[in-house]
Design a protein around this motif. Structure first.
Motif, PDB file in Angstrom:
ATOM      1  N   MET A   1       0.845  -1.201   0.000  1.00  0.00           N
ATOM      2  CA  MET A   1       0.000   0.000   0.000  1.00  0.00           C
ATOM      3  C   MET A   1       0.876   1.244   0.000  1.00  0.00           C
ATOM      4  O   MET A   1       1.847   1.331   0.748  1.00  0.00           O
ATOM      5  N   ASP A   2       0.569   2.202  -0.873  1.00  0.00           N
ATOM      6  CA  ASP A   2       1.341   3.433  -0.980  1.00  0.00           C
ATOM      7  C   ASP A   2       0.874   4.412   0.092  1.00  0.00           C
ATOM      8  O   ASP A   2      -0.206   4.991   0.003  1.00  0.00           O
ATOM      9  N   ASN A   3       1.712   4.596   1.121  1.00  0.00           N
ATOM     10  CA  ASN A   3       1.331   5.485   2.217  1.00  0.00           C
ATOM     11  C   ASN A   3       1.202   6.930   1.771  1.00  0.00           C
ATOM     12  O   ASN A   3       0.432   7.698   2.342  1.00  0.00           O
ATOM     13  N   SER A   4       1.980   7.329   0.752  1.00  0.00           N
ATOM     14  CA  SER A   4       1.917   8.716   0.287  1.00  0.00           C
ATOM     15  C   SER A   4       0.543   9.036  -0.281  1.00  0.00           C
ATOM     16  O   SER A   4       0.022  10.140  -0.105  1.00  0.00           O
ATOM     17  N   ASN A   5      -0.063   8.064  -0.962  1.00  0.00           N
ATOM     18  CA  ASN A   5      -1.402   8.286  -1.508  1.00  0.00           C
ATOM     19  C   ASN A   5      -2.422   8.434  -0.392  1.00  0.00           C
ATOM     20  O   ASN A   5      -3.380   9.202  -0.501  1.00  0.00           O
ATOM     21  N   ILE A   6      -2.229   7.676   0.692  1.00  0.00           N
ATOM     22  CA  ILE A   6      -3.139   7.778   1.829  1.00  0.00           C
ATOM     23  C   ILE A   6      -3.029   9.158   2.462  1.00  0.00           C
ATOM     24  O   ILE A   6      -4.029   9.801   2.780  1.00  0.00           O
ATOM     25  N   LEU A   7      -1.789   9.635   2.644  1.00  0.00           N
ATOM     26  CA  LEU A   7      -1.584  10.954   3.245  1.00  0.00           C
ATOM     27  C   LEU A   7      -2.162  12.059   2.373  1.00  0.00           C
ATOM     28  O   LEU A   7      -2.664  13.064   2.877  1.00  0.00           O
ATOM     29  N   ASN A   8      -2.094  11.871   1.056  1.00  0.00           N
ATOM     30  CA  ASN A   8      -2.620  12.886   0.141  1.00  0.00           C
ATOM     31  C   ASN A   8      -4.132  13.025   0.236  1.00  0.00           C
ATOM     32  O   ASN A   8      -4.699  14.040  -0.177  1.00  0.00           O
ATOM     33  N   LYS A   9      -4.791  12.000   0.772  1.00  0.00           N
ATOM     34  CA  LYS A   9      -6.250  12.034   0.880  1.00  0.00           C
ATOM     35  C   LYS A   9      -6.718  12.750   2.144  1.00  0.00           C
ATOM     36  O   LYS A   9      -7.888  13.094   2.265  1.00  0.00           O
ATOM     37  N   ILE A  10      -5.799  12.964   3.092  1.00  0.00           N
ATOM     38  CA  ILE A  10      -6.173  13.645   4.330  1.00  0.00           C
ATOM     39  C   ILE A  10      -6.470  15.114   4.041  1.00  0.00           C
ATOM     40  O   ILE A  10      -5.671  15.812   3.423  1.00  0.00           O
ATOM     41  N   ASN A  11      -7.615  15.581   4.477  1.00  0.00           N
ATOM     42  CA  ASN A  11      -8.054  16.968   4.260  1.00  0.00           C
ATOM     43  C   ASN A  11      -8.094  17.341   2.778  1.00  0.00           C
ATOM     44  O   ASN A  11      -7.863  18.500   2.409  1.00  0.00           O
ATOM     45  N   ALA A  12      -8.374  16.351   1.937  1.00  0.00           N
ATOM     46  CA  ALA A  12      -8.426  16.619   0.498  1.00  0.00           C
ATOM     47  C   ALA A  12      -9.537  17.618   0.174  1.00  0.00           C
ATOM     48  O   ALA A  12     -10.639  17.544   0.713  1.00  0.00           O
ATOM     49  N   VAL A  13      -9.209  18.575  -0.686  1.00  0.00           N
ATOM     50  CA  VAL A  13     -10.168  19.575  -1.157  1.00  0.00           C
ATOM     51  C   VAL A  13     -10.217  19.471  -2.674  1.00  0.00           C
ATOM     52  O   VAL A  13      -9.177  19.556  -3.339  1.00  0.00           O
ATOM     53  N   GLU A  14     -11.396  19.280  -3.207  1.00  0.00           N
ATOM     54  CA  GLU A  14     -11.539  19.115  -4.649  1.00  0.00           C
ATOM     55  C   GLU A  14     -10.992  20.333  -5.397  1.00  0.00           C
ATOM     56  O   GLU A  14     -11.328  21.473  -5.091  1.00  0.00           O
ATOM     57  N   GLY A  15     -10.112  20.075  -6.348  1.00  0.00           N
ATOM     58  CA  GLY A  15      -9.545  21.145  -7.159  1.00  0.00           C
ATOM     59  C   GLY A  15      -8.315  21.802  -6.567  1.00  0.00           C
ATOM     60  O   GLY A  15      -7.746  22.710  -7.180  1.00  0.00           O
ATOM     61  N   PHE A  16      -7.891  21.360  -5.374  1.00  0.00           N
ATOM     62  CA  PHE A  16      -6.718  21.975  -4.741  1.00  0.00           C
ATOM     63  C   PHE A  16      -5.642  20.930  -4.486  1.00  0.00           C
ATOM     64  O   PHE A  16      -5.897  19.884  -3.901  1.00  0.00           O
ATOM     65  N   ASP A  17      -4.423  21.227  -4.940  1.00  0.00           N
ATOM     66  CA  ASP A  17      -3.271  20.364  -4.712  1.00  0.00           C
ATOM     67  C   ASP A  17      -2.182  21.206  -4.052  1.00  0.00           C
ATOM     68  O   ASP A  17      -1.680  22.166  -4.650  1.00  0.00           O
ATOM     69  N   PRO A  18      -1.804  20.897  -2.814  1.00  0.00           N
ATOM     70  CA  PRO A  18      -0.799  21.709  -2.122  1.00  0.00           C
ATOM     71  C   PRO A  18       0.624  21.526  -2.644  1.00  0.00           C
ATOM     72  O   PRO A  18       1.501  22.346  -2.351  1.00  0.00           O
ATOM     73  N   THR A  19       0.855  20.476  -3.428  1.00  0.00           N
ATOM     74  CA  THR A  19       2.214  20.156  -3.875  1.00  0.00           C
ATOM     75  C   THR A  19       2.926  21.311  -4.580  1.00  0.00           C
ATOM     76  O   THR A  19       4.099  21.586  -4.292  1.00  0.00           O
ATOM     77  N   PRO A  20       2.272  22.030  -5.513  1.00  0.00           N
ATOM     78  CA  PRO A  20       2.978  23.125  -6.196  1.00  0.00           C
ATOM     79  C   PRO A  20       3.431  24.248  -5.259  1.00  0.00           C
ATOM     80  O   PRO A  20       4.308  25.040  -5.622  1.00  0.00           O
TER      81      PRO A  20
END
Length: 224
Positions: A1-20
């Protein structure tokens, strides 16, 4: 299981990606380049997730430092003890960075850590505005004094109602006349406008029904 994908789902907001919004920093201990999410990006993310959320932060002077405690709430209506996450940070003066205010630095650090504790930035190596070569994230040490002042509460300024909104509220006030028991002033206005005038003159403006009836009467006169 990819833990990074799980962390990316925490507090996910549609249309917003904090990575950039993440920036690179170099760990001076290992020389490794890592990602850090600045506090302003965390706050923006938090506002998107919780539009009515509140961030409470308080700082008190300690020995050669400032101690700040931050709490984040999903809603500004939440009681003081019903916070989503909390963090405390202490920061002192830096001779090589004289322009950095230790008070503001401590507050910013506490907010960043609290937001990270709430899940805003867990997928990054660090979240918050820090100087990795001089400090690390964490709580105050045991010899630091605990905050003594009450937590600051940032309540939004109340918005003044428009005349139409005030009229709508007045219309919903129950009519005190026995004949119209169970009806609102707005309903009575349609049946017997004279009854509204009677209520406005009978009840003082200090009472809710009197103030409502007087507002309806005056509004009608202005609109005539």
């Amino acid at each position: 299981m990819d833990n990074s994908n799980i962390l990316n789902k925490i507090n996910a907001v549609e249309g917003f990606d904090p990575t950039p919004y993440a920036v690179d920093y170099t760990d001076l201990n290992t020389g490794e380049t890592r990602k850090r999410l600045p506090v302003m990006a965390q706050i923006a993310w938090f506002r998107l997730k919780y539009p009515e959320g509140r961030i409470s932060v308080q700082a008190t002077p300690g020995k050669d430092c400032f101690v700040a405690t931050a709490r984040v709430y999903p809603s500004y209506k939440d009681p003081a003890e019903y916070f989503l996450a909390e963090a405390t940070a202490s920061r002192g003066y830096l001779e090589d960075k004289p322009s950095v205010s230790p008070r503001e630095w401590a507050q910013t650090a506490a907010v960043g850590i609290a937001l990270r504790n709430a899940g805003f930035g867990l997928q990054f190596s660090m979240a918050g505005d820090e100087f990795p070569d001089t400090v690390s994230e964490g709580v105050t040490t045991t010899n630091m004094p605990a905050p003594t002042e009450p937590y600051a509460v940032e309540e939004p300024a109340p918005r003044e109602l428009t005349q139409e909104e005030k009229l709508e509220q007045a219309m919903k006030v129950p009519c005190p006349i026995t004949k119209f028991k169970g009806k609102t002033l707005g309903e009575v206005l349609q049946l017997d406008p004279g009854a509204i005038k009677w209520v406005a003159e009978k009840f003082p403006a200090t009472e809710k029904v009197g103030a409502a009836a007087q507002f309806i009467r005056d509004f009608a006169l202005q609109s005539a």
